[in-house]
Write an enzyme that holds these catalytic residues in place. Sequence first.
Site: not given
Length: 414
Positions: A126, A414
């Site tokens: 990322y 999450f």
Amino acid sequence: MNDAVEVRTVTEPELEDWHRALRTGFLHPPALTADQLDARRRQFVPGRLLGAFDGPRCVATFRSFAQELTTVGGATVPADAITNVTVTATHRRRGLLTRMMSQDLAAAKERGDVVATLIAAEYRIYGRYGFGPATTMTEWTVDVTRAGLDPRWSRPEDGGRIDLVDADDVCKLGPELHERIRRAHPGAVSRDWLWWRASTGKIRFGTDWTEPFYAVYRSADGEVEGIASYQSDDKWQDNQPHNTAEVNWLLATGPAAERALWHYLCSIDWITRVKSGWRSPDDLLPHYFPDPRAARITRQVDWLWVRILDVVRALEARTYDVQGSLVLEVVDRQGLAGGRFRLDASPEGASCVPTADAPELTVDIAELASVWLGDQSVARLHALGRVRETRVGAARKADALLRTSGRPWCPDVF
């Protein structure tokens, strides 16, 4: 060919195929039960699910949802929370993640989100999209037998009390308590109604649900100031218990409530170890015991990753303990948030504006995200060659502005 694969938003009738691709990417059995699919439909928000389709088959998945992130000082900013990212093994290395990420971040920027967030399953993916690790997670394992606590302990010493409650009580008490706590912790994120339903088993996304225990701490005046969710195993050796209590999550308004809950967990009959779950690296946990060495770190990793989408709003949203100014050259290869900015900060507030002044520090957007919540050191990044000084001493000057006395903490995944 790459251009034969279509990246687009997913419609509700396509959810089952999308979820099959999601489960395949995470190496789970592809098929969903009717109850699982119904649970997943509750997460569906039009426009927030992306998929890559090779003909009728979904071969990559991506989901985002609205979130609030607490900054230094207690203010919150709107965030684009990213999750459920997979690419099927047959379609790797075709740029599908890049296409989905670019589409989602552009939409988040258009919506006015200040940052994007995610929990990175793999470290090396990322950074190239402008994300930087902004918080650290630490897990302790407590050896109850050496902690030094009185084995006759039965209740908190401050006049409070511990009560065991059920899932319905947690759904009533938890949201308000969490709202109070998350605004005191930079890096904490919001939890919606679905989070509380899923964490108490009222909505089940998987088939391996085990009902946990829930302990509530009430202060001497009856105020709910802490809740812990935990599970235990059942292991015996040579006719002696060797059971572990594993904390799913523990929320507390302050040290008194935390101490009471940790002491309670270590007082449970037959429990010889307690695993803390996801805590801040500067958590006070070890120091709640007469022998702090009873709590040893068994896991420490980067946790919440942040991608800044609006430099001005991000730097103005947080607070600063000292007065100072800094001119930053922010490099953003995706073209979403780069530029040259002047930050003027003081304990009374901050102003960040585009400027033509000569930069003192050149920083990639991902590195800015890493230092924004105060967890990382600019001087350390400079020593690693990941931040460039154009004025000698600028990195230390930036640290004086950006570093915080406590480390940020995100207790969620999450």
